[in-house]
Write a protein that holds these residues in place. Sequence first.
Motif, short mmCIF file in Angstrom:
data_model
loop_
_atom_site.label_atom_id
_atom_site.label_comp_id
_atom_site.label_asym_id
_atom_site.label_seq_id
_atom_site.Cartn_x
_atom_site.Cartn_y
_atom_site.Cartn_z
N GLY A 132 -1.51 -2.55 4.59
CA GLY A 132 -2.57 -1.89 5.24
C GLY A 132 -2.49 -0.30 5.09
O GLY A 132 -1.60 0.17 4.47
N PRO A 133 -3.39 0.52 5.86
CA PRO A 133 -3.73 1.81 5.54
C PRO A 133 -3.02 2.64 6.43
O PRO A 133 -3.11 3.97 6.48
CB PRO A 133 -5.11 1.75 5.72
CG PRO A 133 -5.60 0.81 6.82
CD PRO A 133 -4.73 -0.18 6.67
N PHE A 134 -2.14 1.97 7.50
CA PHE A 134 -1.61 2.98 8.53
C PHE A 134 -0.08 3.49 8.47
O PHE A 134 0.75 2.49 7.88
CB PHE A 134 -1.54 2.10 9.85
CG PHE A 134 -3.20 1.70 10.05
CD1 PHE A 134 -3.98 2.67 10.51
CD2 PHE A 134 -3.54 0.04 10.11
CE1 PHE A 134 -5.41 2.26 10.82
CE2 PHE A 134 -4.64 -0.17 10.28
CZ PHE A 134 -5.80 0.79 10.60
N ASP A 135 0.22 4.63 8.82
CA ASP A 135 1.47 4.94 8.63
C ASP A 135 2.13 4.72 10.09
O ASP A 135 1.67 4.98 11.04
CB ASP A 135 1.54 6.50 8.36
CG ASP A 135 1.60 6.86 6.95
OD1 ASP A 135 0.59 7.17 6.33
OD2 ASP A 135 2.44 6.68 6.14
N VAL A 136 3.36 4.25 10.08
CA VAL A 136 4.14 4.06 11.30
C VAL A 136 5.38 5.02 10.98
O VAL A 136 6.12 5.22 10.18
CB VAL A 136 4.87 2.65 11.38
CG1 VAL A 136 5.30 2.31 12.87
CG2 VAL A 136 3.71 1.62 11.28
N TYR A 137 5.50 6.16 12.06
CA TYR A 137 6.37 7.21 12.00
C TYR A 137 7.62 6.98 13.04
O TYR A 137 7.36 6.06 14.00
CB TYR A 137 5.55 8.43 12.43
CG TYR A 137 4.67 8.94 11.21
CD1 TYR A 137 5.13 9.62 10.08
CD2 TYR A 137 3.53 8.65 11.62
CE1 TYR A 137 4.10 9.60 9.06
CE2 TYR A 137 2.42 9.06 10.63
CZ TYR A 137 2.84 9.76 9.37
OH TYR A 137 1.93 9.93 8.51
N PRO A 138 8.79 7.55 12.89
CA PRO A 138 9.60 7.50 13.78
C PRO A 138 9.08 7.70 15.03
O PRO A 138 8.46 8.72 15.20
CB PRO A 138 10.87 8.39 13.35
CG PRO A 138 10.47 8.72 11.97
CD PRO A 138 9.20 8.38 11.79
N SER A 139 9.63 7.06 16.13
CA SER A 139 9.34 6.94 17.56
C SER A 139 10.21 8.09 18.38
O SER A 139 11.12 8.26 17.93
CB SER A 139 8.98 5.61 18.16
OG SER A 139 10.32 5.22 18.19
N ALA A 140 9.38 8.28 19.44
CA ALA A 140 10.51 9.14 20.54
C ALA A 140 11.75 8.51 20.84
O ALA A 140 12.92 8.79 20.76
CB ALA A 140 9.51 9.08 21.52
N CYS A 141 11.65 6.97 20.63
CA CYS A 141 12.66 6.11 20.93
C CYS A 141 13.59 6.33 19.72
O CYS A 141 15.01 6.28 19.98
CB CYS A 141 12.21 4.59 20.97
SG CYS A 141 13.59 3.63 21.20
N SER A 145 0.91 -1.12 -0.06
CA SER A 145 0.33 -0.11 0.08
C SER A 145 0.96 1.32 -0.04
O SER A 145 2.16 1.14 0.28
CB SER A 145 -0.90 0.03 1.21
OG SER A 145 -0.08 0.15 2.57
N SER A 146 0.37 2.38 -0.22
CA SER A 146 1.18 3.59 -0.41
C SER A 146 1.83 3.64 1.25
O SER A 146 3.00 4.15 1.28
CB SER A 146 0.43 5.09 -0.44
OG SER A 146 0.47 5.31 -1.70
N PRO A 147 1.05 3.56 2.18
CA PRO A 147 1.48 3.64 3.29
C PRO A 147 2.69 2.58 3.56
O PRO A 147 3.57 2.94 4.39
CB PRO A 147 0.28 3.36 4.76
CG PRO A 147 -0.76 3.60 3.87
CD PRO A 147 -0.58 3.45 2.39
N GLY A 148 2.43 1.34 3.36
CA GLY A 148 3.31 0.43 3.30
C GLY A 148 4.62 0.76 2.55
O GLY A 148 5.79 0.60 3.50
N THR A 149 4.73 1.43 1.61
CA THR A 149 5.92 1.90 0.86
C THR A 149 6.59 2.91 1.49
O THR A 149 7.85 2.83 1.86
CB THR A 149 5.51 2.61 -0.59
OG1 THR A 149 5.06 1.81 -1.32
CG2 THR A 149 6.86 3.13 -1.33
N ARG A 150 5.97 3.78 2.22
CA ARG A 150 6.36 4.97 3.42
C ARG A 150 6.84 4.21 4.63
O ARG A 150 8.04 4.51 4.98
CB ARG A 150 5.31 5.71 3.49
CG ARG A 150 4.81 6.55 2.32
CD ARG A 150 3.96 7.81 2.84
NE ARG A 150 2.73 7.65 3.17
CZ ARG A 150 1.67 7.43 2.76
NH1 ARG A 150 1.53 7.76 1.26
NH2 ARG A 150 0.40 7.47 3.40
#
Length: 209
Positions: A176-185, A137-142
């Motif tokens: 899937g449709p969800f973006d995962v971003y860099p975390s505080a960690c 998905s687009s979020p997957g590529t990201r």
Amino acid sequence: MSGLQRKSFSNILILVLSTTVFLALWAHTANATLDLLRVGWDKPTIYYLIKAGKGVSPQAVSDVVTAVADWGALPQGAPILEPAVPGAKSADIVIHLKVGGGRVLGMALAQTTSKFSCVLKSVSIQLSGKAFGNSFSSPGTRNVTRHEIGHALGLGHSDDPQDLMYAQADSEEVFGPFDVYPSACDINGIDAIYPLVKCDDIPRNILCP
Ligand SMILES: [Zn+2]
């Protein structure tokens, strides 16, 4: 593949993100840990170049650009990621995009300036557009791009399955449709590496908040 010719005198790190299913059999009690690769850039601006293979959609290229920019808000002292000048043949980070299958979602191959140095000379990232025959998905590529850029900046893997830098992506993260971003960690990890002054100053890992 000029990179292979330099194998003999440069450290080479290869990191692969795969879709292997992971079953957590224990309760998550302790703080998560993020490993650091103990390498980093010693210059303020890092240029990246996207090389898209045949059949790669403009949308996928645009997703990669967006994902790289998501690392833009880095702590002071970390390098700034900029696109290479138009027409450039190479760059500090070269991102190869292809329409392909297989188990590997993404891979980062880093070379240091010498065997004894932690200073990065170049990073080559390979991104596949498919895994197991399904298109990302687009979020997957990201998500896969953000993970590999994390490696390109010196981050290793986190042991928290929720973290961007966890070694194995679940199918939601890729298809899937969800973006995962860099975390505080992840940001703390960047903060522990940069500014890069002495290689020995980079810890092997950090505890996540
Ligand atoms: Zn990885």
